[in-house]
Design an enzyme around this catalytic site. Structure first.
Site, PDB file in Angstrom:
ATOM      1  N   ASP A 246     -52.592 -19.363  17.642  1.00 25.64           N
ATOM      2  CA  ASP A 246     -53.008 -18.145  16.999  1.00 25.64           C
ATOM      3  C   ASP A 246     -52.052 -17.131  17.538  1.00 25.64           C
ATOM      4  O   ASP A 246     -51.730 -17.186  18.820  1.00 25.64           O
ATOM      5  CB  ASP A 246     -54.456 -17.687  17.576  1.00 25.64           C
ATOM      6  CG  ASP A 246     -55.455 -17.765  16.473  1.00 25.64           C
ATOM      7  OD1 ASP A 246     -55.175 -18.203  15.443  1.00 25.64           O
ATOM      8  OD2 ASP A 246     -56.702 -17.341  16.717  1.00 25.64           O
TER       9      ASP A 246
ATOM     10  N   PHE B  28     -46.539 -17.008  21.883  1.00 26.85           N
ATOM     11  CA  PHE B  28     -46.485 -16.898  23.317  1.00 26.85           C
ATOM     12  C   PHE B  28     -45.822 -15.489  23.815  1.00 26.85           C
ATOM     13  O   PHE B  28     -45.765 -15.189  25.061  1.00 26.85           O
ATOM     14  CB  PHE B  28     -45.843 -18.271  24.103  1.00 26.85           C
ATOM     15  CG  PHE B  28     -46.460 -19.300  23.993  1.00 26.85           C
ATOM     16  CD1 PHE B  28     -47.829 -19.503  24.665  1.00 26.85           C
ATOM     17  CD2 PHE B  28     -46.151 -20.429  23.095  1.00 26.85           C
ATOM     18  CE1 PHE B  28     -48.399 -20.693  24.509  1.00 26.85           C
ATOM     19  CE2 PHE B  28     -46.608 -21.567  23.157  1.00 26.85           C
ATOM     20  CZ  PHE B  28     -47.876 -21.614  23.576  1.00 26.85           C
TER      21      PHE B  28
END
Length: 220
Positions: free
Chosen positions: A65, A78
């Protein structure tokens, strides 16, 4: 449907954009941006593709996500915007880079420099509601990002896939390990990093594989 995405990817995924699920997904996402606070900003939804052309992909890192806190998500898994504090998983990624390669932890958490060297930083779900992790799952994004991986697998070989955690490993379970380097480990989150993410050596292994093929290694 005209999707604002890098031309190289548009050519590869044009059939996907015409499918019924993608039209439903587009309608859902447009409504969400009008009525809710959604991350990343709309113009950055496909930024992972805009920063890394289809023919330039050397490494694929799969996330789940986008970050759902204010100002964090920038379209690359990330990664966070410059000046934003590092989320815990990113802290652990940088710790492993340092432990593996000796590189110092950078002053900011944007991974644009990775993407520009051929690292596709792909989340399975490309949008999310503020403060609601997983809120845009099962709306069609997963089918789209599955198609992205399948397209790469069908058209390209010699790619390094870094699959951290069971979610990423299931999503790319079909990859041909004889034609690509597929590296698996626990996820870098604080809950699992000490169970095998630290010390996995993925960054040096990826670079050795690329170098052995005559490609430029990634400056992690």
């Amino acid at each position: 449907m005209d999707v604002k995405i890098a031309e190289s990817w548009k050519n590869e995924l044009k059939n996907e954009f015409e499918k019924e699920y993608f039209e439903r997904l587009t309608s859902f996402v447009k409504t969400e941006y009008k009525t809710q606070t959604i991350y990343p900003p709309g113009k950055e939804i496909f930024r992972a593709f805009d920063k890394c052309d289809f023919d330039q992909v050397k490494v694929v890192i799969l996330g789940q996500d986008p970050y759902h806190g204010p100002g964090q998500a920038n379209g690359l898994c990330f990664s966070v915007r410059e000046g934003v504090p590092f989320p815990p998983s990113l802290v652990n990624i940088f710790k492993e880079v340092k432990g593996d390669l000796g590189s110092e932890i950078p002053p900011q958490g944007s991974l644009d420099r990775w993407a520009e060297q051929g690292v596709l930083l792909l989340n399975a779900t490309l949008t999310v509601r503020a403060h609601q992790a997983g809120s845009h799952q099962k709306k069609g994004w997963e089918q789209f990002t599955d198609a992205v991986i399948h397209r790469l697998a069908a058209q390209r070989t010699g790619i390094v896939y870094l699959l951290w955690g069971s979610y990423a490993q299931k999503k790319a379970a079909f990859l041909d390990t004889s034609q690509n380097l597929v590296l698996k480990s626990p996820h870098p989150s604080p809950l699992s990093a000490h169970r095998g993410f630290f010390g996995n050596g993925h960054f040096s292994k990826a670079n050795k594989y690329l170098t052995d093929q005559g490609k430029e290694p990634i400056n992690w």
